[in-house]
Motif scaffolding. Structure first.
Motif, short mmCIF file in Angstrom:
data_model
loop_
_atom_site.label_atom_id
_atom_site.label_comp_id
_atom_site.label_asym_id
_atom_site.label_seq_id
_atom_site.Cartn_x
_atom_site.Cartn_y
_atom_site.Cartn_z
N VAL A 115 0.82 -1.05 -0.05
CA VAL A 115 0.09 0.01 -0.20
C VAL A 115 1.00 1.16 0.01
O VAL A 115 0.63 2.14 -0.69
CB VAL A 115 -0.94 -0.05 1.21
CG1 VAL A 115 -1.59 1.33 1.58
CG2 VAL A 115 -2.02 -1.03 0.90
N LYS A 116 2.08 1.19 0.78
CA LYS A 116 3.00 2.40 0.91
C LYS A 116 3.56 2.70 -0.61
O LYS A 116 3.65 3.54 -1.06
CB LYS A 116 3.87 2.05 1.74
CG LYS A 116 3.29 2.17 3.15
CD LYS A 116 4.53 1.91 4.20
CE LYS A 116 3.79 2.03 5.90
NZ LYS A 116 5.06 1.84 6.65
N CYS A 117 3.90 1.49 -1.22
CA CYS A 117 4.70 1.69 -2.40
C CYS A 117 3.44 2.30 -3.56
O CYS A 117 3.83 3.31 -4.30
CB CYS A 117 5.05 0.35 -3.00
SG CYS A 117 6.31 -0.18 -2.36
N ARG A 124 -3.00 6.38 -5.43
CA ARG A 124 -3.59 6.60 -4.02
C ARG A 124 -4.96 5.92 -3.91
O ARG A 124 -5.37 5.40 -2.97
CB ARG A 124 -4.03 8.08 -3.79
CG ARG A 124 -2.71 8.84 -3.03
CD ARG A 124 -2.76 10.15 -2.85
NE ARG A 124 -2.53 10.56 -1.38
CZ ARG A 124 -1.14 10.97 -1.46
NH1 ARG A 124 -0.43 10.80 -1.95
NH2 ARG A 124 -0.82 11.22 -0.21
N ALA A 125 -5.89 6.10 -5.14
CA ALA A 125 -7.14 5.48 -4.92
C ALA A 125 -6.98 3.89 -4.88
O ALA A 125 -7.91 3.36 -4.27
CB ALA A 125 -8.01 5.68 -6.49
N GLU A 126 -6.07 3.50 -5.42
CA GLU A 126 -5.78 1.83 -5.42
C GLU A 126 -5.66 1.55 -3.97
O GLU A 126 -6.11 0.45 -3.36
CB GLU A 126 -4.87 1.69 -6.49
CG GLU A 126 -4.99 0.18 -6.89
CD GLU A 126 -3.66 -0.21 -7.94
OE1 GLU A 126 -3.20 -1.24 -7.61
OE2 GLU A 126 -3.62 0.61 -8.81
N ALA A 127 -4.80 2.52 -3.42
CA ALA A 127 -4.23 2.26 -2.24
C ALA A 127 -5.46 2.32 -0.99
O ALA A 127 -5.68 1.37 -0.18
CB ALA A 127 -2.92 3.10 -1.60
N HIS A 128 -6.27 3.28 -1.45
CA HIS A 128 -7.28 3.46 -0.45
C HIS A 128 -8.29 2.32 -0.43
O HIS A 128 -8.86 1.90 0.43
CB HIS A 128 -7.98 4.62 -0.87
CG HIS A 128 -9.17 5.25 0.35
ND1 HIS A 128 -9.42 6.59 0.03
CD2 HIS A 128 -9.28 4.94 1.59
CE1 HIS A 128 -10.29 6.66 1.21
NE2 HIS A 128 -9.93 5.96 1.88
N LEU A 151 -6.20 8.56 4.77
CA LEU A 151 -6.79 8.86 3.52
C LEU A 151 -8.09 9.10 3.31
O LEU A 151 -8.66 9.69 2.30
CB LEU A 151 -6.46 7.42 2.72
CG LEU A 151 -5.09 7.05 2.37
CD1 LEU A 151 -4.93 5.81 1.81
CD2 LEU A 151 -4.60 7.94 1.19
N ASP A 152 -8.86 8.33 4.29
CA ASP A 152 -10.28 8.82 4.19
C ASP A 152 -10.35 10.45 4.59
O ASP A 152 -11.31 11.36 4.07
CB ASP A 152 -10.98 8.22 5.61
CG ASP A 152 -11.65 6.80 5.36
OD1 ASP A 152 -11.57 6.67 4.25
OD2 ASP A 152 -11.55 6.29 6.31
#
Lengths: 367, 394
Positions: A115-117, A124-128, A151-152
Motif C-alpha cells: 500500500v505504501k508503494c 492513491r485510489a488503489e491504495a485506499h 486517506l479518508d
C-alpha cells in the motif's frame, strides 16, 4: 531434496574465513553454491544480515546481500519484505511493488508495504481501496488503520476517519491515534471531543520520548495551556506492573537511568507500577528498596522511610532495606537535596553504584 | 479643519491612488495627517495595510472608520471580509445582512454576501447573490463570474460552471484548470497551468503555481513537482508554503524546512505558517525538542494561523511519516512503542548513550536496553531511516 540436505551451511568451517566480515561471508557462501540449490538453511541468516544492514543504514552491504537473495527461487514473506524495503529505501518503488506482487506470501506487513508503494507511485485510489477492504479487520496492523483514516480524511470523509480511529482505540489505545483524533476534532470544531482526546493524549506525556511531540501538538492547536505536568495513568501503571513482573531484570537498568537523569513523570509511573506489583516480585524486598529510592526522589525523606518500614515489616531479614533505613536516618533532613545524585546513590544502595561523595559523607557522619 | 487641509488631503489621496507600494502608503499617511477623519483616505489605508499583511493595524483602522460612520458600506464590507478570514461566520453574517438591507444594489456587498453564503454552505443563496452582483455591472464582472463558477463547481453543476467560465472576459487559465480537475482531467489541468505560468504576470503567478502544486500532488507526479519547486519565483511566499506542505506529504521533511526557510516577512501570518511547517517537519525528523523551541518562537500558537491549516500540516506530516518509514512509523513523530515498559526502556537508552565512551557501566546498560528493545547492536531503526532520508535530501 537431496541437494538441499547436502547444501553447505554457514556453520561449515569451509566458509568461515576470518578475513571476511559475516555479511561478506554470507554473500560469498551463496555465490559459491550451485545455482540449483534451494538453501533453506541460508535463508534465515541471509534475512538477518539483510535486516541488520538495512536497519543500520548500510545500503551497499544490503544491496550485495540482496543480489545473493536473487538466487532463491521461492521467496518467503520476510525476504520479500526486506527486498522490497531495500528498493523503497533506494526510491525504486516500482521494483518493490513487483517483488511484493510476486511474493508467495500475503502477510499483513507485505500488504502494508505494498500500500505504501502504491501511495508513493501516485496510485492513491488503489491504495485506499486496498486499505478499506482489510484495515477494518481486527487482525490488520495499526499502521494500516491509521493510513486508511488519513486517506479518508484526505478524501474529505472526516467522519469515517474519526470512526475508524475510534474503532482502533477500542482495541488498543495509542498516542498516535489520540493525536489524530484531537486534530480531527479541532477541524470538525468539536471542542468537547477535542479536549477529551487531548486529556487522554496528555497521559502519554509521562514518557520522555513522547513528551515534546505531544506538547508540540497541543501547543500548536492552542491546547497546551490546559496541561501542566503529566500524571501517570492508572491503567498504564497496571500494564507496566504486569510487564515488570516478567521482566524484572530490566528494573535496575531503569533505576540507573533515573539516577543518571531524573525524569519525574516517568519516575512516578514506574513507582506507581512498582507499588502495584511489589509483593509479586521474586525478591519483594528489592521492590521495596526501588520504591523507596524513587519515593525519596519524588516525595522526600519521610515517604521513603515509610516504604522502607513497610518493606521491613514484611521482610525483616532484608539487609538492603535495613541498610537504607540506617542511611536515611543518618542523612541530615534539613540539608538534604532529593535531586542530588550522590544522595540517591546512598538511598539506592545498589551494589553496582560506585561509592559516591554523599555516601562517604554519610559514612563519615555515622562514624 | 480648513479648506486648505481638505485640498491637501484630496491631493495626496489622488497621489496615493496613482501610486503603489510604499509611495502609496506614504501619500495616504499625508492625506490622513491633513484630514484625520477622511473616510476615503482611511479606506485606502486599510486596503494598503491588508496588501502589506498588517492585519492587526487594518482591523483597528476598520473599527475606527466604523465608529466615525457606522453605516459606511465599503468599511462594513471590509469588516465582513476580515471576519470571514478569521472564521467568525456568525458575526460576519449579522453584519452583511444589515449591509444588504441598507444597500441591496451595492455590488461588493452582494459579492461578500455570496461568499458568506458559500462558507455557510448555502449554495443557492450564494449563487443568487453572485448573479445579482453580475447583473449590476454585466460588462465588468469577472470576479462575480469567478465566484459563480466556484459555487457551481461546489454543487457539482458542471454545465453551469462551464457557462460561468465562458462568461469571463478575459478567460482565466486558473479557473479553466480547476474546471479540468473537477472534470477528472488533472493531466490536462497541469499542462494548462504550466502554459499559463510561462505567459503569466507577476500578479497571478502565485495562484497559478499554487494550483499547479496541488494538481501535481493529485497526480502524484513527484518528479514534475520537484522540478516545479526548484523554479519557485523569489518572494512567492504562498507558493513556498504550498511547496513545503507538499513535501511534508512526501516525507521529505528536510527539504520542506529548506523551502519554507526562504519565506520572507518576519512576524506576518505567512511567516508564522512557515514556522509551523518547520516545527512539525523537525518533529517528524525526530528533533522534537528543537520543534518545541521553533513553535514557541511563534508564541506557542501563531495569531492568524487557522486551526484548519495546522490540522492539515499535521495530517500531511503523519502521512509522510507512515508512507516513507518502511520499517513502521509513528505518524505524529513520537516513537510510540506499544508497551509501557518498552517506552520506558526506549526513554532510558539515550540517557546511557549520552554517557562518555569510557563509562563501561553506561555501555552495559545501553546494551541491556537495546537487547530489551530487540534492537541488537544498532540504534532505533526509525532514527536511522530518518537520518538516511535527511542525508538523501541533502
Amino acid at each position: 531434496m537431496g541437494d538441499m540436505h547436502m547444501a553447505p551451511t554457514l556453520k561449515d568451517p569451509q566458509f568461515l574465513n576470518p578475513g571476511m566480515d559475516s555479511n561478506n561471508r554470507i554473500a560469498q557462501t551463496i555465490a559459491d553454491m550451485p545455482r540449483s540449490i534451494h538453501c533453506r538453511d541460508l535463508a534465515r541468516p541471509l534475512c538477518d544480515a539483510l535486516e541488520a544492514a538495512i536497519r543500520s543504514g548500510h545500503l551497499s552491504r544490503a544491496k550485495r546481500l540482496a543480489k545473493s537473495a536473487a538466487r532463491f527461487n521461492r521467496r518467503g514473506a520476510r525476504l520479500s519484505q526486506l527486498l522490497a524495503q531495500l528498493c523503497c529505501l533506494e526510491g525504486d518503488h516500482e521494483s518493490a511493488l513487483r517483488i511484493l506482487d510476486t511474493s508467495t506470501s500475503k502477510s499483513a506487513s507485505l500488504r502494508l508495504t505494498r500500500v505504501k508503494c502504491l501511495i508513493q507511485l501516485g496510485r492513491r485510489a488503489e491504495a485506499h481501496l486496498e486499505l478499506s477492504s482489510w484495515a477494518d479487520r481486527a487482525t490488520s496492523p495499526m499502521e494500516a488503520r491509521m493510513l486508511c483514516a488519513l486517506l479518508d480524511w484526505e478524501a474529505g470523509d472526516k467522519k469515517n476517519a474519526v470512526e475508524s480511529i475510534q474503532k482502533k482505540l477500542r482495541q488498543h489505545e495509542d498516542p498516535d491515534s489520540l493525536a489524530l483524533l484531537t486534530v480531527l476534532n479541532i477541524l470538525m470544531k468539536d471542542r468537547d471531543a477535542t479536549s477529551r482526546w487531548a486529556v487522554q493524549l496528555f497521559r502519554f506525556a509521562v514518557y520522555p520520548t513522547m513528551r515534546d511531540s505531544i506538547r508540540l501538538l497541543l501547543g500548536s492547536l492552542g491546547l497546551a495551556q490546559t496541561f501542566d505536568n503529566p500524571e501517570p495513568d492508572e491503567t498504564e501503571a497496571t500494564d507496566l506492573a504486569l510487564e515488570l513482573k516478567s521482566a524484572q531484570s530490566i528494573l535496575p537498568v531503569l533505576l540507573r537511568a533515573q539516577r543518571r537523569k531524573f525524569d519525574e513523570p516517568s519516575a512516578r509511573l514506574l513507582m506507581s507500577a512498582l507499588i502495584q506489583a511489589r509483593d509479586q516480585f521474586a525478591n519483594p524486598a528489592d521492590a521495596y528498596s526501588y520504591i523507596a529510592e524513587l519515593s525519596f526522589r519524588i516525595q522526600g525523606n519521610d515517604s521513603a522511610k515509610k516504604w522502607i518500614e513497610e518493606g521491613l515489616a514484611k521482610h525483616p531479614m532484608s539487609a538492603s532495606l535495613r541498610l537504607m533505613l540506617d542511611q536515611l536516618n543518618e542523612v541530615d533532613v534539613e540539608t538534604i537535596d532529593t535531586q542530588d545524585q550522590s544522595v540517591l546513590a546512598v538511598i539506592g544502595g545498589s551494589d553496582t553504584e560506585k561509592p559516591a561523595k554523599g555516601f562517604e559523607q554519610v559514612e563519615g557522619k555515622a562514624a | 479643519m480648513t479648506a486648505k487641509d481638505r485640498q491637501t488631503a484630496a491631493r495626496y489621496l489622488r497621489l496615493a491612488r496613482a501610486s503603489s507600494g510604499e509611495a502609496a502608503a506614504e501619500a495616504v499617511a499625508w492625506a490622513r495627517c491633513a484630514r484625520p477623519k477622511s473616510l476615503p483616505a482611511l479606506r485606502m489605508e486599510v486596503r494598503i495595510l491588508l496588501q502589506q499583511g498588517d492585519l492587526e493595524s487594518a482591523d483597528t483602522l476598520i473599527a475606527q472608520g466604523i465608529l466615525i460612520k457606522p453605516d459606511d458600506t465599503a468599511l462594513n464590507v471590509m469588516l465582513v471580509e476580515r471576519l470571514l478570514e478569521r472564521g467568525n461566520l456568525d458575526r460576519a453574517q449579522q453584519v452583511i445582512i444589515n449591509a444588504v438591507k441598507r444597500r441591496p444594489n451595492h455590488r461588493a456587498t452582494r459579492i461578500v454576501a455570496g461568499k458568506i453564503a458559500m462558507s455557510l454552505e448555502c449554495m443557492e443563496d450564494a449563487i443568487e447573490h453572485f448573479i445579482y452582483a453580475i447583473n449590476l455591472r454585466p460588462g465588468n464582472s469577472n470576479n462575480g463570474w469567478a465566484l459563480l463558477f466556484e459555487a457551481f463547481l461546489v454543487t457539482g453543476d458542471m454545465v453551469h460552471a462551464e457557462s460561468a467560465l465562458a462568461g469571463m472576459n478575459p478567460s482565466s487559465p486558473l479557473l479553466q484548470a480547476r474546471f479540468l480537475r473537477a472534470s477528472r482531467q488533472p493531466l490536462e489541468a497541469a499542462d494548462t497551468l504550466e502554459d499559463a505560468i510561462i505567459n503569466s504576470t507577476v500578479d497571478d503567478r502565485e495562484a497559478l503555481f499554487n494550483e499547479l502544486i496541488s494538481t501535481l500532488e493529485e497526480l502524484s507526479d513527484f518528479d514534475r513537482l520537484h522540478s516545479l519547486i526548484e523554479n519557485i519565483p523569489t518572494g512567492a511566499n504562498t507558493v513556498l508554503i504550498s511547496a513545503g506542505m507538499a513535501l511534508l506529504s512526501m516525507g521529505e521533511f528536510a527539504k520542506s524546512i529548506d523551502v519554507v526557510s526562504i519565506v520572507k516577512g518576519a512576524g506576518s501570518v505567512i511567516a508564522r505558517k512557515a514556522q509551523a511547517i518547520t516545527a512539525i517537519a523537525e518533529n517528524s525528523q525526530g528533533y522534537s525538542s528543537e520543534a518545541v523551541e521553533t513553535m514557541s518562537n511563534m508564541n506557542e500558537r501563531g495569531e492568524g494561523v487557522e486551526d484548519s491549516f495546522l490540522a492539515e500540516i499535521w495530517r500531511r506530516a503523519a502521512m509522510g511519516n507512515i508512507v516513507t518509514d518502511i520499517c513502521g512509523g509513528a505518524p505524529i513523530g513520537a516513537d510510540s512503542n506499544v508497551s509501557p515498559l518498552a517506552r520506558l526502556v526506549e526513554a532510558s537508552l539515550p540517557v546511557f548513550e549520552m554517557a562518555t565512551s569510557n563509562d563501561p557501566e553506561a555501555a552495559a546498560d545501553a546494551r541491556a536496553c537495546r537487547n530489551a528493545l530487540g534492537l541488537g547492536n544498532f540504534k532505533s531503526p526509525k532514527r536511522n531511516h530518518k537520518r538516511l532520508r535527511h542525508q538523501r535530501a541533502i
